[in-house]
Write an enzyme that holds these catalytic residues in place. Structure first.
Site, PDB file in Angstrom:
ATOM      1  N   CYS A 113       0.807  -1.229   0.000  1.00  0.00           N
ATOM      2  CA  CYS A 113       0.000   0.000   0.000  1.00  0.00           C
ATOM      3  C   CYS A 113       0.837   1.275   0.000  1.00  0.00           C
ATOM      4  CB  CYS A 113      -0.961  -0.002   1.182  1.00  0.00           C
ATOM      5  SG  CYS A 113      -2.144  -1.350   1.078  1.00  0.00           S
ATOM      6  N   HIS A 249      -3.300   7.337   2.221  1.00  0.00           N
ATOM      7  CA  HIS A 249      -3.688   6.012   1.709  1.00  0.00           C
ATOM      8  C   HIS A 249      -5.057   5.665   2.293  1.00  0.00           C
ATOM      9  CE1 HIS A 249      -3.961   1.880   0.780  1.00  0.00           C
ATOM     10  NE2 HIS A 249      -3.716   1.460   2.009  1.00  0.00           N
ATOM     11  N   ASN A 279     -10.082  -0.122  -0.236  1.00  0.00           N
ATOM     12  CA  ASN A 279      -8.622  -0.030  -0.249  1.00  0.00           C
ATOM     13  C   ASN A 279      -8.096  -0.552  -1.593  1.00  0.00           C
ATOM     14  OD1 ASN A 279      -5.870  -0.317   0.122  1.00  0.00           O
ATOM     15  ND2 ASN A 279      -6.024  -1.255   2.149  1.00  0.00           N
TER      16      ASN A 279
HETATM   17  N1  ACO Z   1     -18.386  -8.508   9.142  1.00  0.00           N
HETATM   18  C1  ACO Z   1     -18.810  -8.771  10.392  1.00  0.00           C
HETATM   19  N2  ACO Z   1     -17.968  -9.079  11.400  1.00  0.00           N
HETATM   20  C2  ACO Z   1     -16.671  -9.128  11.122  1.00  0.00           C
HETATM   21  C3  ACO Z   1     -16.155  -8.881   9.825  1.00  0.00           C
HETATM   22  C4  ACO Z   1     -17.075  -8.567   8.817  1.00  0.00           C
HETATM   23  N3  ACO Z   1     -16.699  -8.283   7.542  1.00  0.00           N
HETATM   24  N4  ACO Z   1     -14.810  -9.002   9.859  1.00  0.00           N
HETATM   25  C5  ACO Z   1     -14.473  -9.308  11.120  1.00  0.00           C
HETATM   26  N5  ACO Z   1     -15.594  -9.403  11.887  1.00  0.00           N
HETATM   27  C6  ACO Z   1     -15.709  -9.714  13.308  1.00  0.00           C
HETATM   28  C7  ACO Z   1     -14.514 -10.467  13.825  1.00  0.00           C
HETATM   29  O1  ACO Z   1     -14.653 -11.864  13.574  1.00  0.00           O
HETATM   30  C8  ACO Z   1     -14.550 -10.134  15.300  1.00  0.00           C
HETATM   31  O2  ACO Z   1     -15.526 -10.946  15.899  1.00  0.00           O
HETATM   32  P1  ACO Z   1     -15.273 -11.585  17.369  1.00  0.00           P
HETATM   33  O3  ACO Z   1     -15.119 -10.380  18.268  1.00  0.00           O
HETATM   34  O4  ACO Z   1     -16.505 -12.372  17.592  1.00  0.00           O
HETATM   35  O5  ACO Z   1     -14.011 -12.381  17.244  1.00  0.00           O
HETATM   36  C9  ACO Z   1     -15.080  -8.705  15.329  1.00  0.00           C
HETATM   37  O6  ACO Z   1     -15.702  -8.489  14.042  1.00  0.00           O
HETATM   38  C10 ACO Z   1     -14.018  -7.665  15.559  1.00  0.00           C
HETATM   39  O7  ACO Z   1     -12.933  -7.908  14.672  1.00  0.00           O
HETATM   40  P2  ACO Z   1     -11.661  -6.970  14.646  1.00  0.00           P
HETATM   41  O8  ACO Z   1     -10.687  -7.481  13.612  1.00  0.00           O
HETATM   42  O9  ACO Z   1     -11.135  -6.787  16.038  1.00  0.00           O
HETATM   43  O10 ACO Z   1     -12.309  -5.595  14.166  1.00  0.00           O
HETATM   44  P3  ACO Z   1     -11.635  -4.183  14.000  1.00  0.00           P
HETATM   45  O11 ACO Z   1     -12.419  -3.179  14.703  1.00  0.00           O
HETATM   46  O12 ACO Z   1     -10.149  -4.223  14.253  1.00  0.00           O
HETATM   47  O13 ACO Z   1     -11.821  -3.883  12.436  1.00  0.00           O
HETATM   48  C11 ACO Z   1     -10.561  -4.012  10.380  1.00  0.00           C
HETATM   49  C12 ACO Z   1     -11.299  -4.780  11.490  1.00  0.00           C
HETATM   50  C13 ACO Z   1     -11.572  -3.176   9.615  1.00  0.00           C
HETATM   51  C14 ACO Z   1      -9.906  -5.045   9.473  1.00  0.00           C
HETATM   52  C15 ACO Z   1      -9.469  -3.098  10.985  1.00  0.00           C
HETATM   53  O14 ACO Z   1      -8.730  -3.822  11.930  1.00  0.00           O
HETATM   54  C16 ACO Z   1      -8.509  -2.532   9.965  1.00  0.00           C
HETATM   55  O15 ACO Z   1      -8.862  -1.718   9.151  1.00  0.00           O
HETATM   56  N6  ACO Z   1      -7.222  -2.909  10.024  1.00  0.00           N
HETATM   57  C17 ACO Z   1      -6.162  -2.299   9.219  1.00  0.00           C
HETATM   58  C18 ACO Z   1      -6.233  -2.614   7.756  1.00  0.00           C
HETATM   59  C19 ACO Z   1      -5.067  -1.926   7.070  1.00  0.00           C
HETATM   60  O16 ACO Z   1      -4.812  -0.760   7.276  1.00  0.00           O
HETATM   61  N7  ACO Z   1      -4.284  -2.638   6.290  1.00  0.00           N
HETATM   62  C20 ACO Z   1      -3.052  -2.034   5.782  1.00  0.00           C
HETATM   63  C21 ACO Z   1      -3.066  -1.765   4.400  1.00  0.00           C
HETATM   64  S1  ACO Z   1      -3.427  -3.174   3.419  1.00  0.00           S
HETATM   65  C22 ACO Z   1      -2.010  -3.632   2.533  1.00  0.00           C
HETATM   66  O17 ACO Z   1      -0.930  -3.173   2.732  1.00  0.00           O
HETATM   67  C23 ACO Z   1      -2.172  -4.741   1.570  1.00  0.00           C
END
Ligand code: ACO
Length: 322
Positions: A113, A249, A279
């Protein structure tokens, strides 16, 4: 002294739009969860057979038009991509053939990214040292092909698209500074654990898909973007009040909002496209830039701060007078 400035921008998004509601039919998710956790409403997905280079070509032509240049004016092509058409040749060489320009260097940069910032850093150095006058930089990605469409933790977050910039030699400093970093320590938090020299059998039998420990990536992204923004402003004796626009980004609206808050910038000065594009990895900054240039928000003379964080981990920033 020679500097580099942004002479033109272009973007391309595939025709097919997939909404959060559409994803509810594929995985156990909801529009409400996706919007609340990421700010994403919809994403564009490449058509069958539509490639990273196909999209790059359209974005490149639009950037050339907006710079009032033709392909023959370009003396270097850099494509930032993690989803190349082929193992080789580089996607940059494929774009070179499609643009019908010969005898100029063309290569890919792979920094996930942060790829666009890495490409901008390299292009800026080429121009400042007299190695090139007009560089075509493209961020282009088909992440839909490396998504596990049964993994709700990742498949809802990404989209396809391409953004391009023409960087040209100038007497005035457009690109004021670029800053790039990496730390290979965190490979396992965000990766595609199958490739050519490692995991090839998995690649052949099961495919190669993104694995991410989302909440850990989130935490590190917020901290790192705060420090890279400070490094950029302090390194140039610039205060956040001087910034016209933050062009980050586009991974997650909550990451973007946290970065803006750390900078002390109101969201009205942040270019946000993650709601519409999701993204698009290395395409996201040039796509966001192109949207805001074309809708008239970003104007000549504005001071822009670009910042990115991605797999590697890699991260980077650029301070640019548009
Ligand atoms: N729909 C419903 N529930 C979901 C989904 C979904 N699509 N995805 C995950 N959940 C659930 C999980 O299973 C978890 O359930 P549990 O509590 O029963 O275990 C709950 O939601 C919370 O999951 P988290 O992963 O803790 O949620 P979070 O608030 O952290 O959000 C997210 C997740 C959106 C992925 C966030 O962590 C994020 O944006 N991370 C960074 C992504 C990023 O910046 N990547 C870098 C660039 S990408 C690259 O370089 C290729």
């Amino acid at each position: 002294m020679t500097f580099a400035r942004i002479a033109g921008t272009g973007g391309y998004l595939p025709e097919r739009i997939v909404t959060n509601k559409d994803l509810e039919d594929i995985v156990d998710t909801s529009d409400e969860w996706i919007q609340e956790r990421s700010g994403i409403k919809r994403r564009h997905i490449a058509a069958d057979g539509e490639t990273t280079s196909d999209m790059a070509l359209v974005a490149a032509r639009r950037a050339l038009d907006s710079a009032s240049l033709v392909a023959d004016d370009i003396d270097l092509i850099i494509v930032a991509t993690t989803t190349p058409d082929k193992v080789f040749p580089s996607t940059a060489c494929i774009v070179q053939r499609l643009l019908e320009v010969k005898n100029i260097p063309a290569f890919d940069v792979h920094a996930a990214c942060s790829g666009f910032i890495y490409a901008l850093d390299i292009a800026n150095r080429f121009i400042k040292t007299g190695g090139a006058k007009n560089v075509l930089i493209i961020g282009s990605e088909t992440y839909s092909r490396i998504l596990d469409w049964t993994d709700r933790g990742t498949c809802v977050l990404f989209g396809d698209g391409s953004g391009a910039v023409v960087l040209s030699a100038s007497n005035n400093a457009g690109v004021i500074s670029t800053h790039i970093h990496s730390d290979g320590e965190f490979e396992e938090l965000l990766h595609v654990p199958a490739g050519i020299s490692s995991g090839y059998e998995t690649f052949q039998q099961e495919g190669a898909f993104i694995k991410m420990k989302g909440s850990e990536v989130f935490r590190r992204a917020v901290g790192t973007l705060g420090s890279i923004a400070r490094e950029t402003l302090e390194g140039n004796n610039v205060s956040q009040e001087d910034i016209s626009w933050l062009v980050p980004h586009q991974a997650n609206l909550r990451i973007i909002a946290a970065a803006a808050k750390k900078l002390g910038l109101p969201m009205e000065q942040v270019i946000v496209t993650v709601d519409e594009h999701a993204n698009t990895s290395s395409a996201s900054i040039p796509l966001a830039l192109d949207v805001a240039v074309r809708d008239g928000r970003i104007k000549s003379g504005d001071l822009l701060l670009f910042e990115a964080f991605g797999a590697g981990f890699t991260w980077g920033s650029a301070l640019v007078r548009y």
